[in-house]
Design an enzyme around this catalytic site. Structure first.
Site, PDB file in Angstrom:
ATOM      1  N   ARG A  15      -1.010  -8.315 -10.547  1.00  0.00           N
ATOM      2  CA  ARG A  15       0.362  -8.565 -10.112  1.00  0.00           C
ATOM      3  C   ARG A  15       0.386  -9.678  -9.060  1.00  0.00           C
ATOM      4  O   ARG A  15      -0.649 -10.025  -8.486  1.00  0.00           O
ATOM      5  CB  ARG A  15       0.978  -7.283  -9.540  1.00  0.00           C
ATOM      6  CG  ARG A  15       1.288  -6.224 -10.581  1.00  0.00           C
ATOM      7  CD  ARG A  15       1.781  -4.930  -9.958  1.00  0.00           C
ATOM      8  NE  ARG A  15       0.723  -4.221  -9.245  1.00  0.00           N
ATOM      9  CZ  ARG A  15       0.890  -3.073  -8.602  1.00  0.00           C
ATOM     10  NH1 ARG A  15       2.095  -2.520  -8.561  1.00  0.00           N
ATOM     11  NH2 ARG A  15      -0.126  -2.495  -7.999  1.00  0.00           N
ATOM     12  N   LYS A  75      -0.125  -5.463  -3.148  1.00  0.00           N
ATOM     13  CA  LYS A  75      -0.930  -4.371  -2.607  1.00  0.00           C
ATOM     14  C   LYS A  75      -1.226  -4.580  -1.128  1.00  0.00           C
ATOM     15  O   LYS A  75      -1.080  -5.682  -0.588  1.00  0.00           O
ATOM     16  CB  LYS A  75      -2.246  -4.235  -3.388  1.00  0.00           C
ATOM     17  CG  LYS A  75      -2.056  -3.732  -4.802  1.00  0.00           C
ATOM     18  CD  LYS A  75      -1.334  -2.391  -4.854  1.00  0.00           C
ATOM     19  CE  LYS A  75      -2.153  -1.251  -4.291  1.00  0.00           C
ATOM     20  NZ  LYS A  75      -1.404   0.026  -4.253  1.00  0.00           N
ATOM     21  N   TYR A  94       3.472  -3.649  -0.159  1.00  0.00           N
ATOM     22  CA  TYR A  94       3.158  -2.224  -0.068  1.00  0.00           C
ATOM     23  C   TYR A  94       2.045  -2.032   0.956  1.00  0.00           C
ATOM     24  O   TYR A  94       1.083  -2.814   0.990  1.00  0.00           O
ATOM     25  CB  TYR A  94       2.687  -1.675  -1.421  1.00  0.00           C
ATOM     26  CG  TYR A  94       3.781  -1.515  -2.447  1.00  0.00           C
ATOM     27  CD1 TYR A  94       4.825  -0.616  -2.240  1.00  0.00           C
ATOM     28  CD2 TYR A  94       3.772  -2.251  -3.629  1.00  0.00           C
ATOM     29  CE1 TYR A  94       5.836  -0.469  -3.181  1.00  0.00           C
ATOM     30  CE2 TYR A  94       4.774  -2.102  -4.577  1.00  0.00           C
ATOM     31  CZ  TYR A  94       5.796  -1.213  -4.353  1.00  0.00           C
ATOM     32  OH  TYR A  94       6.801  -1.064  -5.286  1.00  0.00           O
ATOM     33  N   HIS A  96       1.224   1.691   2.456  1.00  0.00           N
ATOM     34  CA  HIS A  96       0.661   3.041   2.299  1.00  0.00           C
ATOM     35  C   HIS A  96      -0.333   3.343   3.429  1.00  0.00           C
ATOM     36  O   HIS A  96      -1.508   3.614   3.199  1.00  0.00           O
ATOM     37  CB  HIS A  96      -0.021   3.183   0.935  1.00  0.00           C
ATOM     38  CG  HIS A  96       0.893   2.959  -0.232  1.00  0.00           C
ATOM     39  ND1 HIS A  96       1.920   3.830  -0.556  1.00  0.00           N
ATOM     40  CD2 HIS A  96       0.948   1.950  -1.147  1.00  0.00           C
ATOM     41  CE1 HIS A  96       2.556   3.384  -1.627  1.00  0.00           C
ATOM     42  NE2 HIS A  96       1.997   2.244  -1.998  1.00  0.00           N
ATOM     43  N   GLU A 118       7.410   0.497   0.468  1.00  0.00           N
ATOM     44  CA  GLU A 118       7.581   1.893   0.070  1.00  0.00           C
ATOM     45  C   GLU A 118       8.437   2.711   1.016  1.00  0.00           C
ATOM     46  O   GLU A 118       8.789   3.857   0.692  1.00  0.00           O
ATOM     47  CB  GLU A 118       6.219   2.580  -0.114  1.00  0.00           C
ATOM     48  CG  GLU A 118       5.444   2.855   1.163  1.00  0.00           C
ATOM     49  CD  GLU A 118       4.552   1.712   1.596  1.00  0.00           C
ATOM     50  OE1 GLU A 118       3.731   1.926   2.508  1.00  0.00           O
ATOM     51  OE2 GLU A 118       4.680   0.599   1.030  1.00  0.00           O
ATOM     52  N   ASP A 270      -1.871   6.820  -3.836  1.00  0.00           N
ATOM     53  CA  ASP A 270      -1.662   5.779  -2.810  1.00  0.00           C
ATOM     54  C   ASP A 270      -1.371   6.385  -1.441  1.00  0.00           C
ATOM     55  O   ASP A 270      -1.632   5.764  -0.414  1.00  0.00           O
ATOM     56  CB  ASP A 270      -0.497   4.862  -3.197  1.00  0.00           C
ATOM     57  CG  ASP A 270      -0.937   3.691  -4.068  1.00  0.00           C
ATOM     58  OD1 ASP A 270      -2.114   3.308  -3.982  1.00  0.00           O
ATOM     59  OD2 ASP A 270      -0.115   3.182  -4.841  1.00  0.00           O
TER      60      ASP A 270
END
Length: 375
Positions: A15, A75, A94, A96, A118, A270
């Site tokens: 991605r 990520k 993101y 996490h 998120e 995640d």
């Protein structure tokens, strides 16, 4: 503002933070977009495509990080990327953080402004930047589960849809949110026997209406999880507490009592995973077996369908990203409480309660509300 888009570096992660169309939107608003060479090639976006969109191609991630005022990724940054961040630089991706003390400590140390997809919210109380990847992961969970139920993959040899004269496979989905709903749609479409467990009665009523009796809805208790997981061929973990570590709902005892060759797919990995036996895996080595149960715990599941995922993610992240670039981070955060909910780390301060709940004691972190930190 100078926007930097580095190439993703996690295992089998194709991605990209901005596709050419999204990059062009920033350029049309007067911003400069720097894209690391080959950043999108794995999903069909060439350097030429980015240049046609008006972006500049840069040879290295180091050069991207050194020049950009805002880094847009998919990520969470790896340690070497965290170390390239500088004070006041904006990171939009993101994160996490709750199950990741190393990343949290490095981002605090960087004194960068770190906004996590998120935990951004909307007026409906949902998570609009997490939703598209949850939709993808929920659908993929059934795809992956069906594959690993094959005997050659370590499963018990059950076809989820069954055939005339043979009962279908039994699918149990723990959590009735976006992931759970999309997993159920796929499982129902295959003809499986589907049960959804959730602790929200209003949500169970909604699911009953959505599926019109084609799924079994059950109030989630420890006993219910024990009962239904023992009968399952496939269990999908679809539980989320925004910004916080996932609760361990499927215990080691539950796993031990499951059918030999059953499959569990932990979509919450995640956030640390919602099964006691979960540990993060990769697309290269996606599964392992504990107590004769196949565990699929890939931490970037949507990366497996990276082109679809990138397009879906960019559709959601673009409006917030443009607001940050157009107004500057502080003003954009002050103007939009939902974007402010996405702020996790601000110049060395942790602004997400879930992260402090998970890591505060071990890392000596104090929670500071986002708007208080900014002011």
């Amino acid at each position: 503002m100078i926007i930097g888009v580095p190439k993703e570096v996690k295992n089998h992660e194709y991605r990209v933070g901005l596709n050419p169309a999204a990059a062009n939107e920033f350029i049309q608003h007067g911003h400069t977009v720097l894209v690391e060479t080959h950043a999108g090639e794995g999903i069909g976006f060439s350097d030429d495509d980015y240049e046609l969109a008006g972006a500049q191609i840069i040879d290295t991630a180091k050069a991207i990080f050194s020049q950009a005022e805002m880094i847009i990724k998919v990520k969470e940054p790896q340690p070497f990327e965290c170390e390239m961040l500088r004070p006041d630089q904006i990171l939009y991706t993101y994160l996490h953080l709750a199950p990741d003390p190393v990343q949290t400590e490095l981002l605090v140390k960087s004194k960068a402004i770190c906004i996590a997809y998120e935990t951004v919210t909307d007026n409906a109380g949902t998570l609009p930047l997490l939703a598209p990847m949850s939709e993808v992961a929920g659908r993929m969970a059934i795809q992956a589960g069906a594959h690993y139920l094959e005997k050659a993959q370590g499963g018990n040899g059950t076809l989820l849809g069954g055939v005339p004269g043979v009962a279908p496979g039994n699918v149990v989905i723990i959590g009735g949110g976006v992931v759970g709903t999309n997993a159920a749609k796929m499982a129902v479409g295959l003809g499986a026997d589907v049960t959804i467990l959730d602790r929200s009665l209003p949500r169970l009523r909604e699911l009953d209406d959505i599926f019109n009796g084609r799924v079994r809805t059950v109030y989630s208790t420890t006993d219910a999880i024990a009962q239904y997981s023992a009968q399952a061929d496939l269990v999908v973990g679809a539980v989320l507490i925004p910004g916080a570590a996932a609760p361990k709902l499927l215990t080691r005892k539950h796993i031990a009592n499951m059918k030999k060759g059953a499959v569990v797919v932990d979509v919450a990995i995640d956030q640390g995973g919602c099964f006691a036996t979960s540990k993060a895996t990769t697309h290269q080595e996606p599964v392992y077996i504990i107590d004769d149960v196949v565990h699929y715990c890939v931490a970037n599941m949507p990366g497996g369908v990276a082109r679809t995922s990138t397009l879906a993610l960019n559709n959601a992240t673009l409006p917030f990203g443009l607001a940050i670039a157009n107004k500057g981070a502080e003003q954009a955060l002050k103007d939009d409480v939902h974007l402010a909910n996405g702020l996790n780390v601000y110049k060395g301060l942790v602004t997400c309660q879930g992260v402090v709940d998970a890591l505060g004691e071990s890392l000596n972190l104090e929670y500071i509300p986002a708007l208080q930190a900014i002011s």
